[in-house]
Scaffold this active site. Structure first.
Site, PDB file in Angstrom:
ATOM      1  N   LYS A  25       7.164 118.580  25.858  1.00  0.00           N
ATOM      2  CA  LYS A  25       6.820 120.061  25.586  1.00  0.00           C
ATOM      3  C   LYS A  25       6.946 120.280  23.964  1.00  0.00           C
ATOM      4  O   LYS A  25       7.786 119.186  23.416  1.00  0.00           O
ATOM      5  CB  LYS A  25       7.826 120.798  26.423  1.00  0.00           C
ATOM      6  CG  LYS A  25       9.234 120.478  26.259  1.00  0.00           C
ATOM      7  CD  LYS A  25      10.048 121.232  25.135  1.00  0.00           C
ATOM      8  CE  LYS A  25      11.423 120.639  25.095  1.00  0.00           C
ATOM      9  NZ  LYS A  25      12.101 121.098  23.856  1.00  0.00           N
ATOM     10  N   ASP A 152      15.653 122.320  31.057  1.00  0.00           N
ATOM     11  CA  ASP A 152      14.051 121.986  30.488  1.00  0.00           C
ATOM     12  C   ASP A 152      13.239 121.643  31.782  1.00  0.00           C
ATOM     13  O   ASP A 152      12.390 121.603  31.735  1.00  0.00           O
ATOM     14  CB  ASP A 152      13.663 121.175  29.318  1.00  0.00           C
ATOM     15  CG  ASP A 152      14.432 121.858  27.953  1.00  0.00           C
ATOM     16  OD1 ASP A 152      14.543 123.158  27.994  1.00  0.00           O
ATOM     17  OD2 ASP A 152      14.430 121.171  27.188  1.00  0.00           O
TER      18      ASP A 152
END
Length: 318
Positions: A25, A152
């Site tokens: 990401k 996350d």
């Protein structure tokens, strides 16, 4: 296989395995609020999944073990602290079974690079074990387990684009058109996320830190998929990452990397998450290739990777 039954010996023809691909990401925007009583910070975290992937393979075994291959494999722990191992234990506990599985992590996401490689492995292991064990865990429950693993990890499971609130674990899907082309400059060594947040607090001492909110201009630009609009929105925010000054304070050489990518034609340049990977937004695929080549020869990073976004979340591929 039913809970409590004996798994076929690993490597035997009867042993089954499942492989999951899971993306890295980039934090397109990372707005950080003041520290909370629990030591965490509230965030407005605009996540975007990018096409750099780890592959997590879960194979039937007589006990839980983790192996790792790929760049910087030696830097990845293989004991019970590994998020993939923790994911297997949590899922097994939910279903009253033993976490007997061999998890192999084929790494391609930079290690300790601010691109959620460890979180990706946790999400990948969770999905791989659920498929291997046939436990058919619902998405909401998988996301709850992800949130227990780390801030996350839920986004690594769902991918695409999302706004993360709280510690980043409370997700709202975002519209994001692509392709957007990014270049990632991989640094030597990692940065500790807690250390970067600690430096953020030190730098913020004595001033008021506002509550975090996403930029409407960033969200609009993601929705349109126009890289020039996204770059303009990030420039208006001073880069978009509130942790960037802390990362630069701890690793001043990252300023040279950011400057090299900008000089090579990047529309926007920022430290990815807590760093030390630097991310560069390119106008198109050709520009991304040129920026990566310039970074490779700049002497300011260990290597450069081109990736397309948005990318899908954790996906069973074999």
């Amino acid at each position: 296989m039913t809970p409590g039954s004996t798994a076929p010996a690993e490597g035997s023809p009867a042993a089954r395995s499942v492989t999951v691909r899971v993306p890295a990401k980039v934090n397109v925007q990372l707005a950080v609020g003041p520290p909370r009583p629990d030591g965490f910070h509230d965030l407005a975290n605009v996540f975007l999944a990018v096409g750099l992937y780890d592959h997590v393979t879960a194979t039937e075994a007589d006990d839980l073990r983790v192996t790792v291959s790929g760049p910087d494999a030696a830097a990845v722990p293989t004991d019970t602290s590994n998020l993939a191992a923790r994911a297997a234990r949590l899922l097994a506990a939910r279903h009253g079974r033993k976490p007997d599985v061999h998890l192999h992590l084929a790494k391609d996401i930079p290690v300790a690079g601010g691109m959620a490689g460890g979180s990706a492995d946790g999400a990948g292991a969770l999905l791989a074990c659920d498929a291997l064990w046939g436990t058919a865990t619902g998405t909401d429950e998988l996301l709850r387990i992800c949130a227990e693993l780390g801030s996350d990890v839920p986004f690594s499971l769902v991918g695409g684009a999302a706004l993360g609130r709280g510690r980043g674990e409370r997700l709202t899907p975002l519209a994001a058109k692509g392709p957007l082309y990014w270049v990632f400059a991989v640094a030597d060594g990692g940065l500790s996320t807690p250390e970067v947040y600690g430096e953020f607090d030190r730098l913020a001492a004595g001033r008021s830190v506002p509550e975090p909110d996403p930029s409407p201009a960033v969200l609009d630009a993601l929705g349109s998929g126009d890289p020039a609009d996204l770059a303009a929105a990030l420039t208006a925010l001073g880069g978009g990452n509130d942790l960037q000054p802390a990362a630069l304070s701890l690793r001043p050489s990252l300023a040279d990397t950011l400057a090299a990518g900008t000089a090579a034609g990047a529309l926007a340049a920022l430290v990815s998450g807590s760093g030390p990977t630097c991310a560069f937004l390119a106008a198109d695929e050709g520009a991304a290739t040129e920026i990566a080549a310039a970074l490779e020869t700049s002497g300011t990073c260990r290597g450069a990777r081109v990736a397309e976004a948005p990318a899908p979340g954790a996906t069973v591929v074999g």
